[in-house]
Design an enzyme around this catalytic site. Structure first.
Site, PDB file in Angstrom:
ATOM      1  N   GLY A  11       0.677  -1.407  -0.015  1.00 47.72           N
ATOM      2  CA  GLY A  11      -0.068   0.023  -0.106  1.00 47.72           C
ATOM      3  C   GLY A  11       0.821   1.194  -0.174  1.00 47.72           C
ATOM      4  O   GLY A  11       2.034   1.251  -0.293  1.00 47.72           O
ATOM      5  N   ILE A  13       2.171   3.033   2.535  1.00 46.53           N
ATOM      6  CA  ILE A  13       3.382   3.243   3.281  1.00 46.53           C
ATOM      7  C   ILE A  13       4.540   2.209   2.827  1.00 46.53           C
ATOM      8  O   ILE A  13       5.714   2.508   2.718  1.00 46.53           O
ATOM      9  CB  ILE A  13       3.069   2.965   4.684  1.00 46.53           C
ATOM     10  CG1 ILE A  13       2.104   4.060   5.281  1.00 46.53           C
ATOM     11  CG2 ILE A  13       4.090   2.688   5.645  1.00 46.53           C
ATOM     12  CD1 ILE A  13       1.490   3.787   6.842  1.00 46.53           C
ATOM     13  N   CYS A 128       1.991   7.446  12.840  1.00 46.17           N
ATOM     14  CA  CYS A 128       2.580   8.842  12.045  1.00 46.17           C
ATOM     15  C   CYS A 128       2.426  10.053  13.187  1.00 46.17           C
ATOM     16  O   CYS A 128       3.304  10.839  13.322  1.00 46.17           O
ATOM     17  CB  CYS A 128       1.734   9.193  10.913  1.00 46.17           C
ATOM     18  SG  CYS A 128      -0.100   9.519  11.124  1.00 46.17           S
ATOM     19  N   ALA A 160      -4.972   8.761   3.481  1.00 44.92           N
ATOM     20  CA  ALA A 160      -5.076   7.746   4.609  1.00 44.92           C
ATOM     21  C   ALA A 160      -5.605   6.381   3.671  1.00 44.92           C
ATOM     22  O   ALA A 160      -6.974   6.327   3.140  1.00 44.92           O
ATOM     23  CB  ALA A 160      -6.008   8.293   5.601  1.00 44.92           C
ATOM     24  N   PRO A 162      -6.477   2.274   3.038  1.00 43.96           N
ATOM     25  CA  PRO A 162      -7.368   1.303   3.881  1.00 43.96           C
ATOM     26  C   PRO A 162      -6.837   0.789   5.076  1.00 43.96           C
ATOM     27  O   PRO A 162      -7.427   0.604   6.041  1.00 43.96           O
ATOM     28  CB  PRO A 162      -7.653   0.200   2.835  1.00 43.96           C
ATOM     29  CG  PRO A 162      -6.639   0.260   1.733  1.00 43.96           C
ATOM     30  CD  PRO A 162      -6.154   1.605   1.818  1.00 43.96           C
TER      31      PRO A 162
END
Length: 308
Positions: A11, A13, A128, A160, A162
């Site tokens: 994803g 990140i 974060c 942001a 999932p």
């Protein structure tokens, strides 16, 4: 000589972290990315960059021939998934840097307590909001005791994914706990706001610390906060004070503490812009997590190289 690493999670990140390893690290070598969505942009991008991929998650990762070259794994999935990933990777003797709120290993915020945990095999990067605000709570606590620390992290809704949305409860719980355990506050509280504004706004963080000492040295607090901001900027250049540190007298009953407090409220306002390695500048919340994880991994690997 560089050390092989893998990323679990394709994803936002995980992909940003992969690109940081490829572009920025001299000591880490990107070996593999594992996800569970074969059509994800992260896995597609990894393949284009020459990184070995699997869409079979951790089970697929450990069966890759390239896994033999992996010494450290970044987990950028979810808190629930990490518990399983840790048990699998622990059996293979791999170091794990956990970017989920699972917190199986100790919380690590690089400028505050990384040196204390260089021998760990699983470390947790908090959240974060924690990476942005815990350093400030710790800085204030080095000057005067902090009875209560509260943070509000506002991030662009578009940043942001999932995984972040699925972990909202864990975010608040983990961040609040880190304010206490790492930041040193007697009590901690965390609030996250997903800001739907369009165009998206940069990450904003507000830190409130209630200190029992009304006469605490304000100049020393400002200096400590400024120094800590500089320490974070070494690996997150887009991290900065948005306003001057503010001080207010407090003399009232505080429900969060269950009693009356006479003291000093210290308010710190921060802004975090991203480096734009994968997502736009507004995604400072991703950038501070992946940058902190990269800094931590390099130190963990460096420590083992010295002691080997």
């Amino acid at each position: 000589m560089s050390v092989g690493v893998a990323v679990l999670g394709s994803g936002n990140i995980g992909t940003d972290l992969m690109i940081k390893v490829l572009r920025l690290s001299d000591s880490l070598r990107m070996v593999a990315m594992a996800g569970i969505d074969s059509g994800s942009d992260g896995l597609a991008r990894a393949r284009r960059l020459g990184v070995t991929t699997t869409a079979d998650g951790v089970a697929g990762l450990v069966t890759l021939p390239e896994f033999a070259d992996v010494e450290l794994v970044f987990d950028a999935t979810s808190a629930g998934a990490h518990r399983h990933h840790d048990s699998v990777l622990r059996a293979y003797g791999r170091i794990v840097v956990d970017l989920t709120p699972a917190a199986i290993g100790p919380y690590v915020v690089p400028p505050v307590n990384l040196d204390e945990h260089l021998a760990e095999t699983n470390v947790n990067m908090v959240t974060c909001g924690g990476q942005a605000t815990v350093p400030i709570v710790a800085a204030i606590g080095r000057v005067t005791p902090v009875a209560y620390g509260e943070i509000v992290a506002s991030i662009a809704s578009k940043s942001a994914g999932p995984g972040t949305r699925a972990n909202i409860d864990e975010f608040t719980e983990t961040t609040a706990r880190a304010i206490e355990v790492v930041g040193g506050a007697d009590r901690g509280k965390a609030i996250i706001v997903l800001n739907p504004a369009d165009p998206p706004l940069l990450m904003r963080d507000t830190v409130y610390c209630l200190c029992p000492d009304t006469d605490a040295d304000r100049s020393a607090i400002i200096a400590a906060v400024t120094d800590m901001v500089g320490a974070v900027q070494e690996y997150v250049p887009g991290y900065r004070l948005k306003q001057e540190v503010q001080f207010d007298r407090v003399d009232s009953y505080l429900p969060a503490l269950g009693g009356h407090l006479t003291g000093l409220q210290v308010s710190v306002f921060l802004e975090v812009s991203g480096a734009g390695h994968y997502l736009p500048e507004y995604a400072g919340n991703l950038d501070i997590m992946t940058s902190a994880a990269l800094r931590t991994a390099e130190r963990l690997i460096g420590r083992r190289a010295v002691t080997a």
